[in-house]
Design an enzyme around this catalytic site. Structure first.
Site, mmCIF file in Angstrom:
data_model
loop_
_atom_site.group_PDB
_atom_site.id
_atom_site.type_symbol
_atom_site.label_atom_id
_atom_site.label_comp_id
_atom_site.label_asym_id
_atom_site.label_seq_id
_atom_site.Cartn_x
_atom_site.Cartn_y
_atom_site.Cartn_z
ATOM 1 N N SER A 50 0.879 -1.150 0.050
ATOM 2 C CA SER A 50 0.036 -0.080 0.096
ATOM 3 C C SER A 50 0.884 1.309 -0.097
ATOM 4 O O SER A 50 1.796 1.518 0.963
ATOM 5 C CB SER A 50 -0.943 -0.163 1.126
ATOM 6 O OG SER A 50 -1.643 1.491 1.446
ATOM 7 N N THR A 71 -9.171 -22.600 5.848
ATOM 8 C CA THR A 71 -9.465 -22.271 7.029
ATOM 9 C C THR A 71 -9.500 -20.833 7.502
ATOM 10 O O THR A 71 -9.544 -20.619 8.432
ATOM 11 C CB THR A 71 -9.095 -23.292 8.323
ATOM 12 O OG1 THR A 71 -7.735 -23.176 8.769
ATOM 13 C CG2 THR A 71 -9.086 -24.775 7.867
ATOM 14 N N LYS A 75 -2.803 -20.559 10.643
ATOM 15 C CA LYS A 75 -2.590 -21.547 11.492
ATOM 16 C C LYS A 75 -2.612 -22.857 10.719
ATOM 17 O O LYS A 75 -2.161 -24.101 11.373
ATOM 18 C CB LYS A 75 -3.795 -21.596 12.752
ATOM 19 C CG LYS A 75 -3.365 -20.473 13.513
ATOM 20 C CD LYS A 75 -4.125 -20.221 14.475
ATOM 21 C CE LYS A 75 -3.720 -18.857 15.248
ATOM 22 N NZ LYS A 75 -4.302 -18.971 16.704
ATOM 23 N N PRO A 87 3.021 -39.673 14.415
ATOM 24 C CA PRO A 87 2.309 -40.908 14.061
ATOM 25 C C PRO A 87 1.023 -41.405 14.516
ATOM 26 O O PRO A 87 0.637 -42.141 13.823
ATOM 27 C CB PRO A 87 3.410 -41.875 14.552
ATOM 28 C CG PRO A 87 4.183 -41.124 15.896
ATOM 29 C CD PRO A 87 3.875 -39.679 15.417
ATOM 30 N N THR A 93 -6.210 -31.575 20.614
ATOM 31 C CA THR A 93 -5.792 -30.310 21.010
ATOM 32 C C THR A 93 -6.701 -29.296 21.869
ATOM 33 O O THR A 93 -8.038 -29.892 22.019
ATOM 34 C CB THR A 93 -5.183 -29.477 19.769
ATOM 35 O OG1 THR A 93 -4.499 -28.582 20.126
ATOM 36 C CG2 THR A 93 -6.733 -29.029 18.865
ATOM 37 N N SER A 96 -9.752 -22.416 21.007
ATOM 38 C CA SER A 96 -10.908 -21.633 21.257
ATOM 39 C C SER A 96 -11.475 -21.681 19.707
ATOM 40 O O SER A 96 -12.527 -21.079 19.435
ATOM 41 C CB SER A 96 -10.788 -20.313 21.527
ATOM 42 O OG SER A 96 -10.285 -20.197 23.003
ATOM 43 N N ASN A 98 -9.532 -21.226 16.305
ATOM 44 C CA ASN A 98 -8.840 -21.065 14.924
ATOM 45 C C ASN A 98 -7.889 -22.119 14.709
ATOM 46 O O ASN A 98 -7.926 -22.699 13.730
ATOM 47 C CB ASN A 98 -8.159 -19.773 14.938
ATOM 48 C CG ASN A 98 -8.999 -18.515 14.618
ATOM 49 O OD1 ASN A 98 -10.141 -18.867 14.178
ATOM 50 N ND2 ASN A 98 -8.643 -17.275 14.827
ATOM 51 N N GLN A 101 -9.765 -25.588 14.047
ATOM 52 C CA GLN A 101 -10.292 -25.622 12.864
ATOM 53 C C GLN A 101 -9.291 -25.984 11.740
ATOM 54 O O GLN A 101 -9.512 -27.005 10.992
ATOM 55 C CB GLN A 101 -10.802 -24.320 12.202
ATOM 56 C CG GLN A 101 -12.222 -23.749 12.738
ATOM 57 C CD GLN A 101 -12.379 -22.307 12.439
ATOM 58 O OE1 GLN A 101 -12.716 -22.133 11.136
ATOM 59 N NE2 GLN A 101 -12.511 -21.526 13.284
ATOM 60 N N TYR A 133 -15.345 -30.155 9.865
ATOM 61 C CA TYR A 133 -14.240 -30.795 9.047
ATOM 62 C C TYR A 133 -14.079 -32.299 9.652
ATOM 63 O O TYR A 133 -13.090 -32.771 9.483
ATOM 64 C CB TYR A 133 -13.044 -30.189 9.562
ATOM 65 C CG TYR A 133 -12.891 -28.624 8.705
ATOM 66 C CD1 TYR A 133 -13.076 -28.509 7.511
ATOM 67 C CD2 TYR A 133 -12.726 -27.447 9.689
ATOM 68 C CE1 TYR A 133 -13.075 -27.248 6.768
ATOM 69 C CE2 TYR A 133 -12.821 -26.198 8.817
ATOM 70 C CZ TYR A 133 -12.786 -26.103 7.484
ATOM 71 O OH TYR A 133 -12.766 -24.978 6.861
#
Length: 161
Positions: A50, A71, A75, A87, A93, A96, A98, A101, A133
């Site tokens: 910009s 997504t 991440k 493996p 996990t 919250s 992100n 997903q 997912y």
């Protein structure tokens, strides 16, 4: 600056050769599903220059946008790389939303199972995305049990509130 240089189209083939052994090496997964190497699975980062911002801030500025990544965030890169490396056939996990997903999507691509421990107060759109997912959204009341504590109890069956 390093992230900007690493996505430079002229340098990418050189960098890909030097880092592909470390980041994207993958043998046969235990369930015989082959995943694409990281650099093939991710979408390119969009760079925006910009002139108005450069002039206003008096700085050489380039914006790196990951909006078009799978997504919708950077991440996915870490989640996909993690799924390539572990493996385990099921991944657990705490998130919250992100990273949850991203990990759920990476697990779907690999054929692995995924459970995401999430506060019951997480945005419904994020809970729905994790579930869309194919992952289990293990919703917890964080006033009673913490996410890390719940993940530590990973051998229990996931529960939803």
């Amino acid at each position: 600056m390093q992230a900007i240089i690493s996505r430079n189209k002229r340098l990418l083939p050189i960098l890909a050769k030097s880092i592909s052994k470390d980041l994207t090496a993958v043998g046969t997964l235990t369930d015989s599903i082959h995943m694409k190497p990281l650099l093939e699975a991710i979408r390119p980062t969009t760079f925006i220059e910009s002139q108005k911002l450069r002039y206003h801030l008096k700085a050489d500025l380039t914006i790196a946008s990951e909006t078009f990544q799978h997504t919708g965030s950077f991440k996915f890169r870490a989640a996909y790389n993690l799924v390539l490396k572990v493996p385990n056939q099921t991944v657990l996990t705490a998130s919250s939303g992100n990273f949850g997903q991203a990990l759920a999507y990476a697990c779907r691509l690999s054929g692995k199972g995924c459970t995401v421990v999430m506060p019951q107060t997480s945005a419904q759109v994020k809970i729905d995305a994790v579930r869309s997912y194919g992952a289990v959204a293990d919703l917890i009341d964080t006033a009673i049990v913490g996410r890390n504590e719940r993940v530590g109890d990973g051998d229990e069956a996931p529960r939803s509130i």
